[in-house]
Motif scaffolding. Structure first.
Motif, PDB file in Angstrom:
ATOM      1  N   MET A   1       0.848  -1.176   0.000  1.00  0.00           N
ATOM      2  CA  MET A   1       0.000   0.000   0.000  1.00  0.00           C
ATOM      3  C   MET A   1       0.890   1.235   0.000  1.00  0.00           C
ATOM      4  SD  MET A   1      -2.928   1.116   2.730  1.00  0.00           S
ATOM      5  CE  MET A   1      -3.989  -0.201   2.224  1.00  0.00           C
ATOM      6  N   THR A   2       0.584   2.177  -0.860  1.00  0.00           N
ATOM      7  CA  THR A   2       1.356   3.409  -0.952  1.00  0.00           C
ATOM      8  C   THR A   2       0.844   4.427   0.060  1.00  0.00           C
ATOM      9  OG1 THR A   2       1.674   3.026  -3.306  1.00  0.00           O
ATOM     10  CG2 THR A   2       2.077   5.252  -2.504  1.00  0.00           C
ATOM     11  N   ALA A   3       1.750   5.008   0.803  1.00  0.00           N
ATOM     12  CA  ALA A   3       1.381   6.027   1.787  1.00  0.00           C
ATOM     13  C   ALA A   3       1.344   7.394   1.128  1.00  0.00           C
ATOM     14  CB  ALA A   3       2.374   6.033   2.940  1.00  0.00           C
ATOM     15  N   VAL A   4       0.413   8.231   1.550  1.00  0.00           N
ATOM     16  CA  VAL A   4       0.313   9.615   1.107  1.00  0.00           C
ATOM     17  C   VAL A   4       0.925  10.473   2.211  1.00  0.00           C
ATOM     18  CG1 VAL A   4      -1.258  11.494   0.498  1.00  0.00           C
ATOM     19  CG2 VAL A   4      -1.770   9.147  -0.226  1.00  0.00           C
TER      20      VAL A   4
END
Length: 150
Positions: free
Chosen positions: A1-4
């Protein structure tokens, strides 16, 4: 999952508090803590208080940060976030506060560093509104507030 990435500014009264962080790898929300200094805050039954967190956030455009209750506080003490979820808009730059309400039967004491709420970052879909003369019927119609059964 890519973090913002959400940039945050620590205010003086939060100098010893950690940044909001996920408590576990699968957690959806990051903990917010009370930034009260040496004087605890007592919330009487039925009362509410805006509790400072000591942080300002630059929420990226296209997102909102939602302030939500902590389940343990709600279950054990009847303390919850009053305007759940509270929304921190991308153009707000003030200190984030958690509006806590004590729905319990005993006074609740908040101390500096206590985990008081959690924040989640959520995408925002912008709506546009168009006035029409009529709306199509549905099976539910105008039934609300429990009309679909238990």
């Amino acid at each position: 999952m890519t973090a913002v990435m959400v940039r945050c500014q620590r205010l003086a009264h939060a100098r010893d508090l950690p940044l909001p962080a996920l408590a576990t790898a699968g957690a959806a929300g990051a903990d917010l803590r009370a930034a009260l200094g040496e004087k605890p805050l007592v919330i009487d039954p039925g009362a509410r208080a805006a509790v400072p967190t000591g942080f300002r956030f630059a929420v990226p455009e296209g997102y909102e940060m939602q302030v939500r209750p902590r389940s343990g506080l709600a279950l054990r003490h009847g303390v919850t976030v009053l305007n759940t979820p509270g929304t921190v808009d991308s153009d707000f730059r003030g200190e984030v506060m958690a509006i806590l309400v004590n729905l319990g039967t005993e006074p609740f004491t908040v101390r500096h560093g206590d985990r008081i709420a959690q924040v989640l970052l959520a995408p925002v879909l912008r709506a546009s509104f168009a006035e029409v003369a009529e709306l199509e019927d549905t099976g539910r119609g105008s039934g609300g507030f429990g009309s679909t059964g238990r």
